[in-house]
Write a protein that holds these residues in place. Structure first.
Motif, PDB file in Angstrom:
ATOM      1  N   ALA A 118       0.830  -1.208   0.000  1.00 51.39           N
ATOM      2  CA  ALA A 118       0.000   0.000   0.000  1.00 51.39           C
ATOM      3  C   ALA A 118       0.861   1.253   0.000  1.00 51.39           C
ATOM      4  O   ALA A 118       1.977   1.270   0.526  1.00 51.39           O
ATOM      5  CB  ALA A 118      -0.925   0.007   1.208  1.00 51.39           C
ATOM      6  N   VAL A 119       0.317   2.295  -0.599  1.00 49.38           N
ATOM      7  CA  VAL A 119       0.914   3.627  -0.532  1.00 49.38           C
ATOM      8  C   VAL A 119      -0.213   4.597  -0.229  1.00 49.38           C
ATOM      9  O   VAL A 119      -1.121   4.791  -1.055  1.00 49.38           O
ATOM     10  CB  VAL A 119       1.598   4.027  -1.850  1.00 49.38           C
ATOM     11  CG1 VAL A 119       2.155   5.448  -1.741  1.00 49.38           C
ATOM     12  CG2 VAL A 119       2.715   3.053  -2.204  1.00 49.38           C
ATOM     13  N   GLY A 120      -0.202   5.176   0.962  1.00 46.88           N
ATOM     14  CA  GLY A 120      -1.276   6.079   1.343  1.00 46.88           C
ATOM     15  C   GLY A 120      -2.619   5.388   1.285  1.00 46.88           C
ATOM     16  O   GLY A 120      -2.831   4.331   1.884  1.00 46.88           O
ATOM     17  N   SER A 121      -3.524   5.959   0.519  1.00 47.79           N
ATOM     18  CA  SER A 121      -4.882   5.406   0.394  1.00 47.79           C
ATOM     19  C   SER A 121      -4.999   4.380  -0.717  1.00 47.79           C
ATOM     20  O   SER A 121      -6.098   3.875  -0.968  1.00 47.79           O
ATOM     21  CB  SER A 121      -5.875   6.547   0.143  1.00 47.79           C
ATOM     22  OG  SER A 121      -5.566   7.222  -1.075  1.00 47.79           O
ATOM     23  N   ARG A 122      -3.876   4.054  -1.369  1.00 49.58           N
ATOM     24  CA  ARG A 122      -3.906   3.088  -2.475  1.00 49.58           C
ATOM     25  C   ARG A 122      -3.391   1.737  -1.976  1.00 49.58           C
ATOM     26  O   ARG A 122      -2.184   1.523  -1.866  1.00 49.58           O
ATOM     27  CB  ARG A 122      -3.039   3.588  -3.635  1.00 49.58           C
ATOM     28  CG  ARG A 122      -3.585   4.837  -4.312  1.00 49.58           C
ATOM     29  CD  ARG A 122      -2.638   5.361  -5.381  1.00 49.58           C
ATOM     30  NE  ARG A 122      -1.534   6.134  -4.817  1.00 49.58           N
ATOM     31  CZ  ARG A 122      -0.562   6.676  -5.536  1.00 49.58           C
ATOM     32  NH1 ARG A 122      -0.535   6.511  -6.852  1.00 49.58           N
ATOM     33  NH2 ARG A 122       0.393   7.375  -4.953  1.00 49.58           N
ATOM     34  N   PRO A 123      -4.278   0.791  -1.666  1.00 55.17           N
ATOM     35  CA  PRO A 123      -3.857  -0.472  -1.043  1.00 55.17           C
ATOM     36  C   PRO A 123      -3.039  -1.386  -1.936  1.00 55.17           C
ATOM     37  O   PRO A 123      -2.302  -2.229  -1.442  1.00 55.17           O
ATOM     38  CB  PRO A 123      -5.187  -1.127  -0.648  1.00 55.17           C
ATOM     39  CG  PRO A 123      -6.187  -0.549  -1.598  1.00 55.17           C
ATOM     40  CD  PRO A 123      -5.746   0.867  -1.813  1.00 55.17           C
ATOM     41  N   THR A 124      -3.140  -1.230  -3.253  1.00 62.40           N
ATOM     42  CA  THR A 124      -2.421  -2.117  -4.175  1.00 62.40           C
ATOM     43  C   THR A 124      -1.438  -1.341  -5.052  1.00 62.40           C
ATOM     44  O   THR A 124      -1.084  -1.787  -6.138  1.00 62.40           O
ATOM     45  CB  THR A 124      -3.409  -2.893  -5.065  1.00 62.40           C
ATOM     46  OG1 THR A 124      -4.183  -1.960  -5.848  1.00 62.40           O
ATOM     47  CG2 THR A 124      -4.349  -3.743  -4.231  1.00 62.40           C
ATOM     48  N   ALA A 125      -0.989  -0.194  -4.578  1.00 58.74           N
ATOM     49  CA  ALA A 125      -0.157   0.688  -5.399  1.00 58.74           C
ATOM     50  C   ALA A 125       1.101   0.012  -5.930  1.00 58.74           C
ATOM     51  O   ALA A 125       1.521   0.256  -7.060  1.00 58.74           O
ATOM     52  CB  ALA A 125       0.221   1.933  -4.603  1.00 58.74           C
ATOM     53  N   MET A 126       1.699  -0.872  -5.107  1.00 60.54           N
ATOM     54  CA  MET A 126       2.973  -1.480  -5.494  1.00 60.54           C
ATOM     55  C   MET A 126       2.807  -2.890  -6.061  1.00 60.54           C
ATOM     56  O   MET A 126       3.773  -3.635  -6.177  1.00 60.54           O
ATOM     57  CB  MET A 126       3.930  -1.486  -4.299  1.00 60.54           C
ATOM     58  CG  MET A 126       4.194  -0.109  -3.731  1.00 60.54           C
ATOM     59  SD  MET A 126       5.368  -0.071  -2.349  1.00 60.54           S
ATOM     60  CE  MET A 126       6.926  -0.078  -3.241  1.00 60.54           C
ATOM     61  N   ASN A 127       1.582  -3.242  -6.443  1.00 62.39           N
ATOM     62  CA  ASN A 127       1.336  -4.572  -7.007  1.00 62.39           C
ATOM     63  C   ASN A 127       2.081  -4.800  -8.318  1.00 62.39           C
ATOM     64  O   ASN A 127       2.556  -5.904  -8.595  1.00 62.39           O
ATOM     65  CB  ASN A 127      -0.160  -4.767  -7.271  1.00 62.39           C
ATOM     66  CG  ASN A 127      -0.915  -5.249  -6.041  1.00 62.39           C
ATOM     67  OD1 ASN A 127      -0.410  -5.183  -4.930  1.00 62.39           O
ATOM     68  ND2 ASN A 127      -2.135  -5.719  -6.234  1.00 62.39           N
ATOM     69  N   ASN A 128       2.146  -3.773  -9.138  1.00 63.40           N
ATOM     70  CA  ASN A 128       2.696  -3.901 -10.489  1.00 63.40           C
ATOM     71  C   ASN A 128       4.205  -3.703 -10.470  1.00 63.40           C
ATOM     72  O   ASN A 128       4.688  -2.590 -10.296  1.00 63.40           O
ATOM     73  CB  ASN A 128       2.029  -2.879 -11.410  1.00 63.40           C
ATOM     74  CG  ASN A 128       2.377  -3.088 -12.875  1.00 63.40           C
ATOM     75  OD1 ASN A 128       3.529  -3.299 -13.237  1.00 63.40           O
ATOM     76  ND2 ASN A 128       1.368  -3.012 -13.728  1.00 63.40           N
ATOM     77  N   ARG A 129       4.951  -4.792 -10.676  1.00 66.42           N
ATOM     78  CA  ARG A 129       6.419  -4.716 -10.614  1.00 66.42           C
ATOM     79  C   ARG A 129       6.992  -3.849 -11.728  1.00 66.42           C
ATOM     80  O   ARG A 129       7.954  -3.093 -11.509  1.00 66.42           O
ATOM     81  CB  ARG A 129       7.007  -6.126 -10.662  1.00 66.42           C
ATOM     82  CG  ARG A 129       8.543  -6.205 -10.702  1.00 66.42           C
ATOM     83  CD  ARG A 129       9.237  -5.401  -9.599  1.00 66.42           C
ATOM     84  NE  ARG A 129       8.787  -5.711  -8.283  1.00 66.42           N
ATOM     85  CZ  ARG A 129       9.329  -6.661  -7.503  1.00 66.42           C
ATOM     86  NH1 ARG A 129      10.329  -7.385  -7.934  1.00 66.42           N
ATOM     87  NH2 ARG A 129       8.856  -6.856  -6.284  1.00 66.42           N
TER      88      ARG A 129
END
Length: 297
Positions: A60-71
């Protein structure tokens, strides 16, 4: 067949996967052929980007729970940051570092490996953060500059002692090879079942004193510390070279202002920031990185 150069640097992401499948030994070869640099040079200041959260399951990044999903998206952001000449290097786990290496992004850069990712985010064993990442031997073999350890200390969790012991061993093993041991300490506790770091000045000071005493030598120990209130008093607790961490993104202007003030303190040598710069609210990585570089320089 995707294009792979003779020195093992890939021109696209398909080539990275192809090289990993067809010639994994090329990764070690590429580390040996990489142009390295000393940790401290020039003005002695450091601007490091960090990307070791995903291996702990913290996406997660801030309010984005899947922000770092995409490598691939993360790698694009890292490559953008590393392309800024004011960025000295990167801290990440081996998977990300190998990708960046194969993509040709680590030449003449400072590189720190991430040691302990065993304490997965949200797990019952989060504070038993054993070393499951890089080692001093692998860090030295790849000619990196050092290794980083997260050292969360919960006086009510028996798993803490395993973390302390493994960090102490890593400090010694890195020092024996002349490599930096970067410690990121926190006094932590569980609140409603979730681990929370105590960011009060006195708690940060206590974490510094505990962590800087780990190992049989402090010659190669550096600190990675959060920016908290009364930062001048916090920095009076150590003589170790210190880099400031960014934490989870807040208001960017507020973050930059707090960094600027703390960067004026004598023991502070620069920034080591990840999500705040890689995932700014406006997604303009170049602009966020440029602002941080100006603060450091």
């Amino acid at each position: 067949m995707s294009d792979v150069s003779t020195v093992g640097v890939c021109t696209d992401y398909a080539a990275v996967t192809e090289l990993r499948a067809a010639d994994p030994g090329a990764v070690a070869k590429a580390w040996q052929q990489r142009t390295t640099r000393p940790t401290v040079r020039g003005d002695g200041r450091l601007m490091i980007v960090a990307a070791d959260h995903p291996a702990r399951g913290a996406l997660a990044v801030g309010s984005r729970p899947t922000a770092m999903n995409n490598r691939i998206d993360l790698l694009d952001r890292l490559r953008t940051a590393l392309a800024d000449p004011g960025v000295d290097g990167v801290l990440a786990t081996a998977d990300i570092l190998d990708d960046l290496l194969l993509l040709g992004a680590l030449g003449d850069k400072v590189v720190f490996s991430s040691f302990n990712r065993g304490g997965l985010a949200g797990s019952s064993f989060e504070l038993d953060d054993r070393m499951t990442g890089a080692t001093a031997a692998s860090t030295a073999a790849a000619k990196m500059n050092g290794g980083k350890m997260l050292c969360r200390i919960d006086l009510n969790d028996p798993g803490t002692v395993a973390t302390l012991a493994s960090c102490a061993q890593a400090v010694d093993e890195l020092a024996a090879r002349g490599l930096i041991a970067m410690l990121e300490p926190f006094m932590s506790t569980r609140v409603d079942g979730k681990v929370r770091n105590d960011l009060s000045p006195d708690a940060v000071i206590k974490s510094v004193h505990i962590s800087q005493g780990l190992g049989s030598t402090s010659a190669y120990t550096w600190m990675k510390l959060p920016v908290v209130p009364e930062m001048d008093r916090v920095m009076e607790s150590t003589t170790m070279p210190t880099l400031l961490l960014g934490g989870d993104p807040t208001d960017p202007d507020e973050a930059f202002a707090s960094w600027e003030k703390a960067l004026s303190l004598p023991a502070v040598r620069g920034l080591i920031v990840g999500r705040t710069l890689l995932y700014p609210a406006d997604d303009d990585v170049s602009a966020a990185v440029s602002t941080a570089v100006k603060l450091v320089r």
